[in-house]
Scaffold this motif. Structure first.
Motif, PDB file in Angstrom:
ATOM      1  N   TRP A 182       0.859  -1.186   0.000  1.00 28.82           N
ATOM      2  CA  TRP A 182       0.000   0.000   0.000  1.00 28.82           C
ATOM      3  C   TRP A 182       0.901   1.244   0.000  1.00 28.82           C
ATOM      4  N   VAL A 183       1.315   1.666  -1.170  1.00 28.93           N
ATOM      5  CA  VAL A 183       2.280   2.772  -1.274  1.00 28.93           C
ATOM      6  C   VAL A 183       1.489   4.083  -1.304  1.00 28.93           C
ATOM      7  N   VAL A 184       1.061   4.544  -0.116  1.00 27.75           N
ATOM      8  CA  VAL A 184       0.102   5.647  -0.052  1.00 27.75           C
ATOM      9  C   VAL A 184       0.589   6.854   0.745  1.00 27.75           C
ATOM     10  N   ASP A 185       1.751   6.773   1.410  1.00 26.70           N
ATOM     11  CA  ASP A 185       2.126   7.847   2.326  1.00 26.70           C
ATOM     12  C   ASP A 185       3.636   7.821   2.537  1.00 26.70           C
ATOM     13  N   ASP A 186       4.154   8.858   3.195  1.00 27.91           N
ATOM     14  CA  ASP A 186       5.572   8.930   3.549  1.00 27.91           C
ATOM     15  C   ASP A 186       5.841   8.486   4.979  1.00 27.91           C
ATOM     16  N   ARG A 187       4.825   7.971   5.633  1.00 24.80           N
ATOM     17  CA  ARG A 187       4.984   7.382   6.964  1.00 24.80           C
ATOM     18  C   ARG A 187       4.006   6.221   7.081  1.00 24.80           C
ATOM     19  N   PRO A 188       4.168   5.358   8.070  1.00 24.16           N
ATOM     20  CA  PRO A 188       3.257   4.218   8.186  1.00 24.16           C
ATOM     21  C   PRO A 188       1.810   4.638   8.388  1.00 24.16           C
ATOM     22  N   CYS A 189       0.913   3.731   8.012  1.00 25.40           N
ATOM     23  CA  CYS A 189      -0.529   3.906   8.195  1.00 25.40           C
ATOM     24  C   CYS A 189      -1.097   2.596   8.728  1.00 25.40           C
ATOM     25  N   ARG A 190      -2.300   2.664   9.300  1.00 23.88           N
ATOM     26  CA  ARG A 190      -2.934   1.494   9.896  1.00 23.88           C
ATOM     27  C   ARG A 190      -4.020   0.945   8.971  1.00 23.88           C
ATOM     28  N   ILE A 191      -3.961  -0.364   8.723  1.00 24.03           N
ATOM     29  CA  ILE A 191      -4.899  -1.047   7.841  1.00 24.03           C
ATOM     30  C   ILE A 191      -5.773  -1.975   8.677  1.00 24.03           C
ATOM     31  N   ALA A 192      -7.076  -1.869   8.542  1.00 24.29           N
ATOM     32  CA  ALA A 192      -8.002  -2.707   9.297  1.00 24.29           C
ATOM     33  C   ALA A 192      -8.136  -4.077   8.635  1.00 24.29           C
ATOM     34  N   THR A 193      -8.127  -5.130   9.461  1.00 18.56           N
ATOM     35  CA  THR A 193      -8.378  -6.479   8.957  1.00 18.56           C
ATOM     36  C   THR A 193      -9.310  -7.192   9.928  1.00 18.56           C
ATOM     37  N   ALA A 194      -9.767  -8.358   9.516  1.00 21.32           N
ATOM     38  CA  ALA A 194     -10.637  -9.166  10.371  1.00 21.32           C
ATOM     39  C   ALA A 194      -9.872  -9.817  11.522  1.00 21.32           C
ATOM     40  N   HIS A 195      -8.552  -9.697  11.509  1.00 18.96           N
ATOM     41  CA  HIS A 195      -7.731 -10.362  12.518  1.00 18.96           C
ATOM     42  C   HIS A 195      -6.758  -9.384  13.168  1.00 18.96           C
ATOM     43  N   GLY A 196      -7.211  -8.160  13.357  1.00 18.85           N
ATOM     44  CA  GLY A 196      -6.360  -7.147  13.966  1.00 18.85           C
ATOM     45  C   GLY A 196      -5.768  -6.215  12.926  1.00 18.85           C
ATOM     46  N   GLU A 197      -4.937  -5.335  13.402  1.00 19.97           N
ATOM     47  CA  GLU A 197      -4.419  -4.243  12.579  1.00 19.97           C
ATOM     48  C   GLU A 197      -3.116  -4.634  11.878  1.00 19.97           C
ATOM     49  N   LEU A 198      -2.983  -4.230  10.620  1.00 21.26           N
ATOM     50  CA  LEU A 198      -1.719  -4.263   9.892  1.00 21.26           C
ATOM     51  C   LEU A 198      -1.202  -2.841   9.771  1.00 21.26           C
ATOM     52  N   LEU A 199       0.119  -2.694   9.684  1.00 23.56           N
ATOM     53  CA  LEU A 199       0.692  -1.407   9.310  1.00 23.56           C
ATOM     54  C   LEU A 199       1.092  -1.442   7.847  1.00 23.56           C
ATOM     55  N   SER A 200       0.818  -0.361   7.151  1.00 24.87           N
ATOM     56  CA  SER A 200       1.366  -0.143   5.818  1.00 24.87           C
ATOM     57  C   SER A 200       2.657   0.648   5.968  1.00 24.87           C
ATOM     58  N   LEU A 201       3.773   0.066   5.538  1.00 25.19           N
ATOM     59  CA  LEU A 201       5.051   0.777   5.541  1.00 25.19           C
ATOM     60  C   LEU A 201       5.316   1.347   4.155  1.00 25.19           C
ATOM     61  N   PRO A 202       5.921   2.531   4.085  1.00 22.56           N
ATOM     62  CA  PRO A 202       6.115   3.180   2.787  1.00 22.56           C
ATOM     63  C   PRO A 202       7.155   2.489   1.902  1.00 22.56           C
ATOM     64  N   TYR A 203       6.704   1.503   1.138  1.00 20.60           N
ATOM     65  CA  TYR A 203       7.511   0.916   0.067  1.00 20.60           C
ATOM     66  C   TYR A 203       7.553   1.930  -1.074  1.00 20.60           C
ATOM     67  N   THR A 204       8.028   1.545  -2.242  1.00 24.55           N
ATOM     68  CA  THR A 204       8.166   2.511  -3.327  1.00 24.55           C
ATOM     69  C   THR A 204       7.934   1.866  -4.675  1.00 24.55           C
ATOM     70  N   VAL A 205       7.184   2.539  -5.516  1.00 25.71           N
ATOM     71  CA  VAL A 205       7.043   2.102  -6.905  1.00 25.71           C
ATOM     72  C   VAL A 205       7.899   2.944  -7.848  1.00 25.71           C
ATOM     73  N   GLU A 206       8.632   3.910  -7.319  1.00 29.86           N
ATOM     74  CA  GLU A 206       9.465   4.753  -8.180  1.00 29.86           C
ATOM     75  C   GLU A 206      10.950   4.664  -7.873  1.00 29.86           C
TER      76      GLU A 206
END
Length: 300
Positions: A182-206
């Protein structure tokens, strides 16, 4: 089974200027997250990438030429990357197909022994959407890494950043705690799941050698220039008083068959040296970024 959530339901929109200011330890501005991707390309499958198009213009199988391109990276290119990082005291995150532990134990073992973090990257290099049993593939990958390293992976990157709408739930159920898709931000974000929270870490497509070199066909020097421009800007914003201030995360992603070739390895070495000369960054692995972020109190 309930209907899978849409991405916007898992990760509600938050403007960067509305997020609270957060800080890295020791007054650093940017956490730099280097990622080395090692994959298992099966000769019986279509090749995940092509550097050489078939003479007829039609995809051929077996695709020996492009399989060998990747195999060079595992035989030669990886060891150039290993030397570049270890000689500088940098431990990247290894985005790894689980089957690499079985089929390329020399590569996986060297990364393990050097203290590189293993991040799950599918079992073999095929899109997640092509997996007949995605949950079983995730579990098999986690088990392969855990058996080889003694520790299950905390992070996950889908092959080609591929996910279905159900993937976050399956990853969380398998014990994964952060994802790079989930390359959406310059810092981590929280992703909701049915089994608790995941963090999105800023990977890169560029800042990534596949799109830059193999798709956009830039000269190798473009990688170094863009990476340093990215870092300069993120560091300046992080320390500025404005609404975009606060700590940032910057990743860059490389592959042995691209950045590990003789005419590009020097570019990576120069980039690492330029980054090491700075006093405002941490070189961190994904798990370090995950653990730090959970202490910041940022709710987004």
């Amino acid at each position: 089974m309930s209907e899978a959530l849409q991405p916007t339901q898992r990760l509600p929109y938050t403007a960067a200027i509305d997020r609270p200011r957060i800080a890295l330890p020791d007054g650093k501005a940017v956490a730099v997250w280097p990622i080395v991707n090692v994959e298992n390309w099966l000769i019986e499958n279509p090749m995940p990438r092509q550097v050489l198009v078939a003479p007829t213009g039609a995809a051929l199988q077996p695709d020996l030429a492009n399989w060998a391109w990747h195999e060079y990276g595992m035989r030669v290119g990886f060891w150039r990357l290993m030397e570049a990082f270890t000689s500088r005291g940098i431990r990247p995150t290894l985005s790894i197909n689980g089957s690499v532990c079985r089929d390329y134990p020399r590569v996986a073992g060297a990364a393990r022994d050097a203290g590189w973090e293993f991040m799950g990257h599918g079992f073999v290099q095929v899109p997640t959407h092509k997996e007949p049993d995605q949950a079983a593939m995730i579990e098999r990958t986690v088990a392969a890494i855990a058996d080889f390293t003694g520790t299950p992976p905390v992070g996950w990157l889908g092959p080609g950043l591929t996910e279905t709408l159900e993937t976050p739930d399956m990853l969380a159920r398998a014990g994964i705690r952060y994802v790079g898709d989930w390359v959406v931000d310059d810092r981590p974000c929280r992703i909701a799941t049915a089994h608790g929270e995941l963090l999105s870490l800023p990977y890169t497509v560029e800042i990534n050698d596949i799109p830059m070199m193999m798709i956009q066909h830039h000269r190798g020097q473009e990688f170094e220039e863009r990476a340093l421009a990215q870092l300069d800007r993120l560091a300046a914003e992080a320390t500025a008083p404005g609404p975009l201030g606060g700590a940032k995360v910057m990743s860059f992603a490389i592959h042995p068959y691209i950045s590990g070739v003789p005419h590009r390895i020097g570019i990576l070495e120069r980039l690492l040296d330029a980054m090491l000369a700075r006093t405002d960054i941490h070189f961190w692995q994904g798990t370090q970024i995950h653990d730090w972020y959970l202490t910041t109190g940022d709710p987004a």
